[in-house]
Design an enzyme around this catalytic site. Structure first.
Site, PDB file in Angstrom:
ATOM      1  N   GLY A   1     -13.002 -10.686   9.464  1.00  0.00           N
ATOM      2  CA  GLY A   1     -12.167  -9.437   9.972  1.00  0.00           C
ATOM      3  C   GLY A   1     -13.580  -8.658  10.555  1.00  0.00           C
ATOM      4  O   GLY A   1     -13.683  -7.449   9.983  1.00  0.00           O
TER       5      GLY A   1
ATOM      6  N   GLY B   1     -14.688  -1.992  12.133  1.00  0.00           N
ATOM      7  CA  GLY B   1     -15.036  -1.374  10.784  1.00  0.00           C
ATOM      8  C   GLY B   1     -16.035  -1.947   9.932  1.00  0.00           C
ATOM      9  O   GLY B   1     -17.104  -2.238  10.560  1.00  0.00           O
TER      10      GLY B   1
ATOM     11  N   SER C   1     -14.198  -5.837  -2.034  1.00  0.00           N
ATOM     12  CA  SER C   1     -13.087  -5.120  -2.729  1.00  0.00           C
ATOM     13  C   SER C   1     -12.778  -3.864  -2.641  1.00  0.00           C
ATOM     14  O   SER C   1     -12.891  -3.412  -1.285  1.00  0.00           O
ATOM     15  CB  SER C   1     -13.682  -5.404  -4.425  1.00  0.00           C
TER      16      SER C   1
ATOM     17  N   SER D   1     -13.848  -7.813  13.559  1.00  0.00           N
ATOM     18  CA  SER D   1     -13.629  -7.122  14.823  1.00  0.00           C
ATOM     19  C   SER D   1     -13.669  -5.746  14.733  1.00  0.00           C
ATOM     20  O   SER D   1     -13.734  -5.081  15.941  1.00  0.00           O
ATOM     21  CB  SER D   1     -12.142  -7.651  15.235  1.00  0.00           C
TER      22      SER D   1
ATOM     23  N   SER E   1      -3.478  -5.659  -4.881  1.00  0.00           N
ATOM     24  CA  SER E   1      -4.333  -6.841  -4.135  1.00  0.00           C
ATOM     25  C   SER E   1      -5.722  -6.797  -4.649  1.00  0.00           C
ATOM     26  O   SER E   1      -6.271  -7.893  -4.701  1.00  0.00           O
ATOM     27  CB  SER E   1      -3.867  -6.744  -2.728  1.00  0.00           C
ATOM     28  N   LYS E   2      -6.392  -5.425  -4.730  1.00  0.00           N
ATOM     29  CA  LYS E   2      -7.794  -5.510  -4.836  1.00  0.00           C
ATOM     30  C   LYS E   2      -8.018  -5.817  -6.372  1.00  0.00           C
ATOM     31  O   LYS E   2      -8.993  -6.263  -6.714  1.00  0.00           O
ATOM     32  CB  LYS E   2      -8.239  -4.053  -4.451  1.00  0.00           C
TER      33      LYS E   2
ATOM     34  N   TYR F   1      -1.667  -1.878  -2.333  1.00  0.00           N
ATOM     35  CA  TYR F   1      -2.998  -2.358  -2.013  1.00  0.00           C
ATOM     36  C   TYR F   1      -3.854  -2.328  -2.909  1.00  0.00           C
ATOM     37  O   TYR F   1      -4.721  -3.254  -3.409  1.00  0.00           O
ATOM     38  CB  TYR F   1      -3.455  -0.979  -1.062  1.00  0.00           C
TER      39      TYR F   1
HETATM   40  N1  LIG Z   1     -12.412   1.867   4.658  1.00  0.00           N
HETATM   41  C1  LIG Z   1     -12.204   1.971   3.687  1.00  0.00           C
HETATM   42  O1  LIG Z   1     -12.163   3.297   3.247  1.00  0.00           O
HETATM   43  C2  LIG Z   1     -12.286   0.938   2.766  1.00  0.00           C
HETATM   44  C3  LIG Z   1     -12.718   1.153   1.365  1.00  0.00           C
HETATM   45  C4  LIG Z   1     -12.593   0.067   0.440  1.00  0.00           C
HETATM   46  C5  LIG Z   1     -12.440  -1.315   0.760  1.00  0.00           C
HETATM   47  N2  LIG Z   1     -12.113  -1.555   1.958  1.00  0.00           N
HETATM   48  C6  LIG Z   1     -11.884  -2.715   2.629  1.00  0.00           C
HETATM   49  O2  LIG Z   1     -12.808  -3.207   3.552  1.00  0.00           O
HETATM   50  C7  LIG Z   1     -12.185  -4.203   4.429  1.00  0.00           C
HETATM   51  C8  LIG Z   1     -12.410  -3.883   5.860  1.00  0.00           C
HETATM   52  O3  LIG Z   1     -11.702  -2.843   6.137  1.00  0.00           O
HETATM   53  P1  LIG Z   1     -11.927  -1.732   7.210  1.00  0.00           P
HETATM   54  O4  LIG Z   1     -12.145  -0.520   6.796  1.00  0.00           O
HETATM   55  O5  LIG Z   1     -13.117  -2.202   8.110  1.00  0.00           O
HETATM   56  O6  LIG Z   1     -10.652  -1.636   8.255  1.00  0.00           O
HETATM   57  P2  LIG Z   1     -10.389  -2.249   9.541  1.00  0.00           P
HETATM   58  O7  LIG Z   1     -11.568  -1.343  10.259  1.00  0.00           O
HETATM   59  O8  LIG Z   1      -8.874  -1.767   9.847  1.00  0.00           O
HETATM   60  O9  LIG Z   1     -10.708  -3.436   9.983  1.00  0.00           O
HETATM   61  C9  LIG Z   1      -9.927  -4.566   9.235  1.00  0.00           C
HETATM   62  C10 LIG Z   1     -10.417  -5.910   9.764  1.00  0.00           C
HETATM   63  O10 LIG Z   1      -9.713  -7.042   9.029  1.00  0.00           O
HETATM   64  C11 LIG Z   1      -9.088  -7.729   9.979  1.00  0.00           C
HETATM   65  N3  LIG Z   1      -7.859  -8.477   9.548  1.00  0.00           N
HETATM   66  C12 LIG Z   1      -6.767  -7.642   9.121  1.00  0.00           C
HETATM   67  N4  LIG Z   1      -5.799  -8.583   8.931  1.00  0.00           N
HETATM   68  C13 LIG Z   1      -6.225  -9.750   9.106  1.00  0.00           C
HETATM   69  C14 LIG Z   1      -5.570 -11.002   9.005  1.00  0.00           C
HETATM   70  N5  LIG Z   1      -4.396 -11.427   8.569  1.00  0.00           N
HETATM   71  N6  LIG Z   1      -6.483 -11.978   9.344  1.00  0.00           N
HETATM   72  C15 LIG Z   1      -7.651 -11.911   9.609  1.00  0.00           C
HETATM   73  N7  LIG Z   1      -8.521 -10.749   9.755  1.00  0.00           N
HETATM   74  C16 LIG Z   1      -7.508  -9.694   9.648  1.00  0.00           C
HETATM   75  C17 LIG Z   1      -8.973  -7.268  11.131  1.00  0.00           C
HETATM   76  O11 LIG Z   1      -9.000  -8.073  12.201  1.00  0.00           O
HETATM   77  P3  LIG Z   1      -8.144  -8.233  13.555  1.00  0.00           P
HETATM   78  O12 LIG Z   1      -7.070  -7.261  13.507  1.00  0.00           O
HETATM   79  O13 LIG Z   1      -9.126  -8.376  14.794  1.00  0.00           O
HETATM   80  O14 LIG Z   1      -7.318  -9.599  13.169  1.00  0.00           O
HETATM   81  C18 LIG Z   1     -10.095  -6.193  11.162  1.00  0.00           C
HETATM   82  O15 LIG Z   1     -11.436  -6.874  11.810  1.00  0.00           O
HETATM   83  C19 LIG Z   1     -10.851  -4.327   3.849  1.00  0.00           C
HETATM   84  O16 LIG Z   1     -10.604  -5.572   2.868  1.00  0.00           O
HETATM   85  C20 LIG Z   1     -10.553  -2.998   3.071  1.00  0.00           C
HETATM   86  O17 LIG Z   1      -9.566  -3.300   1.960  1.00  0.00           O
HETATM   87  C21 LIG Z   1     -11.987  -0.220   3.230  1.00  0.00           C
END
Ligand SMILES: NC(=O)c1ccc[n+]([C@@H]2O[C@H](COP(=O)([O-])OP(=O)(O)OC[C@H]3O[C@@H](n4cnc5c(N)ncnc54)[C@H](OP(=O)(O)O)[C@@H]3O)[C@@H](O)[C@H]2O)c1
Length: 275
Positions: free
Chosen positions: A11, A15, A131, A13, A148-149, A145
């Protein structure tokens, strides 16, 4: 810098994953990032993108085989790919829950299983699971969600003990609200789209969450912590990446009776009372 490592970030691409890949490549490591659609965004300098859909066994196996063919080994896996599914639990059909777990739980499971044979053979490796603070607190209307975590953490605690004898460390990183594309990519369960019973409360709760995410610290804050966990000789099992208020919430959860803490969480996400 310490020794350059071969690192896989799923992932990458967008964030948090993109920030992790960029920071680690900038530190001189060899970084492979993944996306379902590698043509969609230009990767950061020095990051090689591989196509991977963590929902598919063959896609995961193929991408890891490509990495091993190119680099010969893998030192660090960062399991980051994920998304959020919103909706009341009553509006979450088993198929919705499966969809959430397919990416956020079975995805990391598949990638772990794909890299472990190489790591075991090397006699060393590090697996970093991205996580969430949503693994500590059940957040209303984000039950799938959180499930899952919570599950990812249970799996990772077990994995950590199982692979320790092979010189492999498992680390969990728990980010709080972070500014990324996460709120825009959030999906709703099928029933929630037409639910009359929960619609107003669910929309409000998710709007509160999305506002906090947009206002959250930049994704590089999580990337810095990942870099620390990779560089550490003896990494901690968990690293929390949280604001002071989020840290206070973690402490409150530990100290307050369950019903009292639940009341606080409910109030944070509750619809404002009509005047
Ligand atoms: N943002 C927050 O507030 C936050 C807080 C706690 C934890 N997190 C965790 O941080 C992680 C990254 O999230 P983010 O905030 O960076 O969100 P994001 O900007 O939406 O990025 C999500 C990434 O996951 C990839 N992805 C989604 N589904 C996928 C799949 N089936 N196979 C492969 N890649 C997939 C997307 O890539 P493509 O679409 O290019 O495939 C993208 O690169 C997640 O696990 C999320 O639960 C986020």
């Amino acid at each position: 810098m310490a020794e350059a490592k071969i690192i896989l970030v799923t992932g990458a691409s967008s964030g948090i994953g993109a920030a992790i890949a960029k920071r680690l490549a900038g530190e001189g490591h060899t970084v492979f990032g993944t996306s379902r659609n590698t043509g969609s965004a230009a990767p950061a300098d020095g990051v090689r993108m591989l196509t991977m859909d963590v929902r598919r066994d063959d896609s995961v196996a193929q991408a890891v085989a490509q990495l091993l063919a190119a680099a010969g080994r893998i030192d660090v896996l960062v399991n980051n790919a994920g998304f959020g599914l919103a909706g009341a639990i009553e509006d979450t059909a088993p198929d919705d829950m499966r969809r959430q777990l397919e990416t956020n739980l079975l995805g990391p499971l598949r990638v772990c299983q794909a890299v472990l044979p190489a790591m075991r053979e090397q006699g060393r490796g590090r697996i970093i699971q991205i996580s969430s603070l949503g693994a500590r607190v059940g957040i209303p209307f984000q039950g799938a969600y959180c499930a899952s975590k919570f599950a990812l953490e249970g799996m990772s605690e077990a994995l950590s003990i199982e692979v320790k004898p092979f010189g492999i460390d498992v680390v969990m990183i728990e980010p709080g609200d972070t500014n990324s594309n996460f709120p825009n990519a959030r999906e709703w369960t099928e029933a929630a789209k037409s639910s009359a019973i929960y619609a107003a409360r669910a929309r409000h709760a998710v709007a509160v969450m999305a506002k906090a995410e947009h206002a959250g610290p930049p994704a590089d804050k999580v990337a810095r912590l990942v870099s620390r966990a990779i560089a550490a000789k003896r990494p901690k099992l968990r690293y929390v990446c949280a604001t002071p208020i989020e840290r206070a919430a973690i402490t409150a959860r530990r100290l307050l009776p369950g019903r009292v803490f639940e009341g606080v969480v409910g109030a944070v996400y509750a619809l404002p009372k009509a005047k």
